[in-house]
Design a protein around this motif. Sequence first.
Motif, PDB file in Angstrom:
ATOM      1  N   VAL A   1      25.233  11.829  17.056  1.00 53.42           N
ATOM      2  CA  VAL A   1      23.927  11.353  16.581  1.00 53.42           C
ATOM      3  C   VAL A   1      22.935  12.510  16.477  1.00 53.42           C
ATOM      4  O   VAL A   1      22.188  12.621  15.490  1.00 53.42           O
ATOM      5  N   PHE A   2      22.916  13.388  17.482  1.00 56.87           N
ATOM      6  CA  PHE A   2      22.019  14.535  17.449  1.00 56.87           C
ATOM      7  C   PHE A   2      22.323  15.435  16.251  1.00 56.87           C
ATOM      8  O   PHE A   2      21.410  15.980  15.628  1.00 56.87           O
ATOM      9  N   GLY A   3      23.615  15.614  15.946  1.00 57.71           N
ATOM     10  CA  GLY A   3      23.985  16.429  14.801  1.00 57.71           C
ATOM     11  C   GLY A   3      23.443  15.866  13.496  1.00 57.71           C
ATOM     12  O   GLY A   3      22.921  16.601  12.649  1.00 57.71           O
ATOM     13  N   ILE A   4      23.526  14.540  13.349  1.00 56.67           N
ATOM     14  CA  ILE A   4      23.009  13.895  12.135  1.00 56.67           C
ATOM     15  C   ILE A   4      21.484  13.996  12.068  1.00 56.67           C
ATOM     16  O   ILE A   4      20.912  14.312  11.016  1.00 56.67           O
ATOM     17  N   LEU A   5      20.821  13.743  13.202  1.00 57.52           N
ATOM     18  CA  LEU A   5      19.351  13.796  13.228  1.00 57.52           C
ATOM     19  C   LEU A   5      18.839  15.207  12.912  1.00 57.52           C
ATOM     20  O   LEU A   5      17.877  15.376  12.152  1.00 57.52           O
TER      21      LEU A   5
ATOM     22  N   PHE B   1      37.975  15.771  16.498  1.00 55.37           N
ATOM     23  CA  PHE B   1      37.104  15.488  17.636  1.00 55.37           C
ATOM     24  C   PHE B   1      35.883  14.676  17.217  1.00 55.37           C
ATOM     25  O   PHE B   1      35.315  13.941  18.030  1.00 55.37           O
ATOM     26  N   ILE B   2      35.455  14.805  15.969  1.00 60.44           N
ATOM     27  CA  ILE B   2      34.320  14.016  15.489  1.00 60.44           C
ATOM     28  C   ILE B   2      34.675  12.534  15.467  1.00 60.44           C
ATOM     29  O   ILE B   2      33.886  11.680  15.869  1.00 60.44           O
ATOM     30  N   ILE B   3      35.883  12.220  14.980  1.00 59.30           N
ATOM     31  CA  ILE B   3      36.308  10.812  14.904  1.00 59.30           C
ATOM     32  C   ILE B   3      37.034  10.378  16.173  1.00 59.30           C
ATOM     33  O   ILE B   3      37.475   9.238  16.281  1.00 59.30           O
ATOM     34  N   GLY B   4      37.152  11.293  17.146  1.00 61.68           N
ATOM     35  CA  GLY B   4      37.935  11.021  18.346  1.00 61.68           C
ATOM     36  C   GLY B   4      37.395   9.910  19.216  1.00 61.68           C
ATOM     37  O   GLY B   4      38.122   9.404  20.076  1.00 61.68           O
ATOM     38  N   VAL B   5      36.132   9.534  19.014  1.00 57.80           N
ATOM     39  CA  VAL B   5      35.545   8.459  19.815  1.00 57.80           C
ATOM     40  C   VAL B   5      36.386   7.190  19.702  1.00 57.80           C
ATOM     41  O   VAL B   5      36.674   6.528  20.702  1.00 57.80           O
ATOM     42  N   LEU B   6      36.822   6.861  18.494  1.00 56.60           N
ATOM     43  CA  LEU B   6      37.663   5.684  18.286  1.00 56.60           C
ATOM     44  C   LEU B   6      39.134   6.042  18.131  1.00 56.60           C
ATOM     45  O   LEU B   6      40.006   5.299  18.561  1.00 56.60           O
ATOM     46  N   GLN B   7      39.415   7.181  17.512  1.00 62.18           N
ATOM     47  CA  GLN B   7      40.806   7.589  17.271  1.00 62.18           C
ATOM     48  C   GLN B   7      41.571   7.742  18.581  1.00 62.18           C
ATOM     49  O   GLN B   7      42.666   7.187  18.747  1.00 62.18           O
ATOM     50  N   ASP B   8      41.012   8.485  19.520  1.00 62.82           N
ATOM     51  CA  ASP B   8      41.721   8.759  20.771  1.00 62.82           C
ATOM     52  C   ASP B   8      41.871   7.496  21.610  1.00 62.82           C
ATOM     53  O   ASP B   8      42.901   7.276  22.250  1.00 62.82           O
TER      54      ASP B   8
ATOM     55  N   ILE C   1      37.365  21.103  26.271  1.00 61.85           N
ATOM     56  CA  ILE C   1      37.015  19.827  25.640  1.00 61.85           C
ATOM     57  C   ILE C   1      35.753  19.236  26.252  1.00 61.85           C
ATOM     58  O   ILE C   1      35.051  18.445  25.617  1.00 61.85           O
ATOM     59  N   ARG C   2      35.415  19.641  27.476  1.00 61.97           N
ATOM     60  CA  ARG C   2      34.167  19.174  28.088  1.00 61.97           C
ATOM     61  C   ARG C   2      32.944  19.560  27.249  1.00 61.97           C
ATOM     62  O   ARG C   2      31.895  18.945  27.353  1.00 61.97           O
ATOM     63  N   PHE C   3      33.099  20.602  26.460  1.00 61.63           N
ATOM     64  CA  PHE C   3      32.004  21.032  25.590  1.00 61.63           C
ATOM     65  C   PHE C   3      32.079  20.383  24.208  1.00 61.63           C
ATOM     66  O   PHE C   3      31.363  20.786  23.292  1.00 61.63           O
ATOM     67  N   ALA C   4      32.948  19.386  24.069  1.00 56.14           N
ATOM     68  CA  ALA C   4      33.091  18.695  22.789  1.00 56.14           C
ATOM     69  C   ALA C   4      31.787  18.078  22.281  1.00 56.14           C
ATOM     70  O   ALA C   4      31.531  18.100  21.073  1.00 56.14           O
ATOM     71  N   PRO C   5      30.929  17.490  23.154  1.00 54.01           N
ATOM     72  CA  PRO C   5      29.671  16.939  22.620  1.00 54.01           C
ATOM     73  C   PRO C   5      28.845  17.973  21.861  1.00 54.01           C
ATOM     74  O   PRO C   5      28.325  17.687  20.776  1.00 54.01           O
ATOM     75  N   LEU C   6      28.724  19.202  22.410  1.00 53.42           N
ATOM     76  CA  LEU C   6      28.004  20.261  21.698  1.00 53.42           C
ATOM     77  C   LEU C   6      28.758  20.683  20.447  1.00 53.42           C
ATOM     78  O   LEU C   6      28.160  20.932  19.393  1.00 53.42           O
ATOM     79  N   GLY C   7      30.080  20.787  20.575  1.00 53.64           N
ATOM     80  CA  GLY C   7      30.885  21.164  19.416  1.00 53.64           C
ATOM     81  C   GLY C   7      30.778  20.155  18.296  1.00 53.64           C
ATOM     82  O   GLY C   7      30.631  20.516  17.121  1.00 53.64           O
ATOM     83  N   VAL C   8      30.852  18.863  18.658  1.00 57.72           N
ATOM     84  CA  VAL C   8      30.727  17.800  17.652  1.00 57.72           C
ATOM     85  C   VAL C   8      29.351  17.846  16.995  1.00 57.72           C
ATOM     86  O   VAL C   8      29.216  17.660  15.780  1.00 57.72           O
ATOM     87  N   MET C   9      28.312  18.098  17.790  1.00 59.12           N
ATOM     88  CA  MET C   9      26.965  18.207  17.225  1.00 59.12           C
ATOM     89  C   MET C   9      26.921  19.301  16.156  1.00 59.12           C
ATOM     90  O   MET C   9      26.407  19.087  15.049  1.00 59.12           O
ATOM     91  N   GLY C  10      27.480  20.489  16.465  1.00 55.25           N
ATOM     92  CA  GLY C  10      27.483  21.579  15.504  1.00 55.25           C
ATOM     93  C   GLY C  10      28.336  21.284  14.283  1.00 55.25           C
ATOM     94  O   GLY C  10      27.949  21.592  13.154  1.00 55.25           O
ATOM     95  N   LEU C  11      29.498  20.646  14.497  1.00 58.12           N
ATOM     96  CA  LEU C  11      30.387  20.346  13.379  1.00 58.12           C
ATOM     97  C   LEU C  11      29.793  19.294  12.448  1.00 58.12           C
ATOM     98  O   LEU C  11      29.887  19.409  11.223  1.00 58.12           O
TER      99      LEU C  11
ATOM    100  N   GLN D   1      28.868  10.710  25.655  1.00 51.81           N
ATOM    101  CA  GLN D   1      28.381  12.065  25.381  1.00 51.81           C
ATOM    102  C   GLN D   1      28.770  12.509  23.978  1.00 51.81           C
ATOM    103  O   GLN D   1      27.989  13.153  23.279  1.00 51.81           O
ATOM    104  N   ILE D   2      29.992  12.169  23.562  1.00 51.97           N
ATOM    105  CA  ILE D   2      30.449  12.501  22.209  1.00 51.97           C
ATOM    106  C   ILE D   2      29.568  11.809  21.169  1.00 51.97           C
ATOM    107  O   ILE D   2      29.146  12.413  20.175  1.00 51.97           O
ATOM    108  N   ILE D   3      29.279  10.533  21.409  1.00 45.45           N
ATOM    109  CA  ILE D   3      28.442   9.770  20.473  1.00 45.45           C
ATOM    110  C   ILE D   3      27.041  10.379  20.387  1.00 45.45           C
ATOM    111  O   ILE D   3      26.472  10.510  19.303  1.00 45.45           O
ATOM    112  N   ILE D   4      26.503  10.768  21.547  1.00 48.62           N
ATOM    113  CA  ILE D   4      25.169  11.393  21.565  1.00 48.62           C
ATOM    114  C   ILE D   4      25.187  12.690  20.764  1.00 48.62           C
ATOM    115  O   ILE D   4      24.268  12.971  19.976  1.00 48.62           O
ATOM    116  N   GLY D   5      26.236  13.504  20.948  1.00 51.69           N
ATOM    117  CA  GLY D   5      26.362  14.742  20.184  1.00 51.69           C
ATOM    118  C   GLY D   5      26.436  14.483  18.696  1.00 51.69           C
ATOM    119  O   GLY D   5      25.815  15.191  17.886  1.00 51.69           O
TER     120      GLY D   5
END
Length: 423
Positions: free
Chosen positions: A29-33, A378-385, A192-202, A23-27
Amino acid sequence: MLEPFNPKFPLAKTLNRIPFILQIIIGLVFGILLAIVYPHDTSVVPMFGTLFVKALKAIAPILVFVLVAAAIARHQKGTQANIRPVIVLYIVSMLFASTLAVVMSYLFPSNFTELQDAVEGVSPPMGIGEVLSNVVQQAIDNPINALIQGNYICILIWAVALGLAFRAAHDNTKRVLEDLAQSISAVVRMVIRFAPLGVMGLVYSASTHEGGFGNLLNYLHVLVVLIATMLIIAFVVNAIIVYLTTGENPYPLILLCLARSGVTAFFTRSSAANLPVNLELCEELKLPRTTYSITIPLGCTINMSGAGVTIVIMTMAAVHTLGVQVDFLSALLMCIVSVVCACGASGVAGGSLMLIPLACSIFGISNDIAMQIVGIGFIIGVLQDSSETALNSATDVLFTAAACRRAEKIAQKKAAKEQKSAS
């Protein structure tokens, strides 16, 4: 491990089938697109990132207060002597990890372009004397006011004081404090469950900010520094510690712990969820149950080398971006604070990121700026965490095994000496 959404709702059922990391990755990618397709939005998409950071900012002070107090209060007096060497290894490892993180931050400094506008609002300290003076001045304040203002030094002092006081309280009182800590952690997991939306915005804001997609390369840089530091800790620092402890080649044990514990922890992203794996591995290594049944769960709480690395490197990235001059003693003070903070980060997804404001406050960096760093985390958290959890969980078994082998050798030498004396 994050709690699932309420399965009664159809949307929740769908989301629960998708791994959170995906979900984080999708957020992302959507932010970049969205930044590529429509880079002119200044309200709707960026708002998701703004609200996410605000929610984190709101919960972070009470999280630090309750977690640290509960961690100190639940410490058991009269710990067995064979547990103490493991705890010492945990603490030594975290101190070395934090120190290495400072060195890596100086060798490979990271910068976050979007923070440069905040340089004028920062009043950097002029050396360790002013740092200590600021710490003392911040430490004395009303705890309620400290929570409102985000005064993390004062929050930490009150948390330690109350935690020590609660150690003398009845068990039922300690359970209440522990329940409160778990409840606050549950609220954090909800946010943190809303992190995908947050990451998209950030990500959208970072991509459309001045500097454009070049900002994302800064995130990649700090991620590489983080993971490289953790690898050095896993294969060099920990190897030296284990060799000095056992006198044996440390790498067979290190590789076994990483393969059996680290890999599963990387994907579960939870030391607590990886607990059964670690206990089973200790059983296979034929370690004393009386030792590992305590040190492994304890390691989930206090053995947080990866968290210390994250706190230090992300804080130093803010320091470099804002042009704050930091001397060695000030950096050493932050390492000690990071170790204390990391011990309270367990059980909370992104817990190490939530403690960055405390380290930033040492250098006069405001809570508003620090929470922007948390958002980047949280943006880099996919691998960092995932990497952080793998390091933390694998070293739980590693140091328990090392301490047990040392104790076994000492016992054998003592037995041999007694047998020789008897003969």
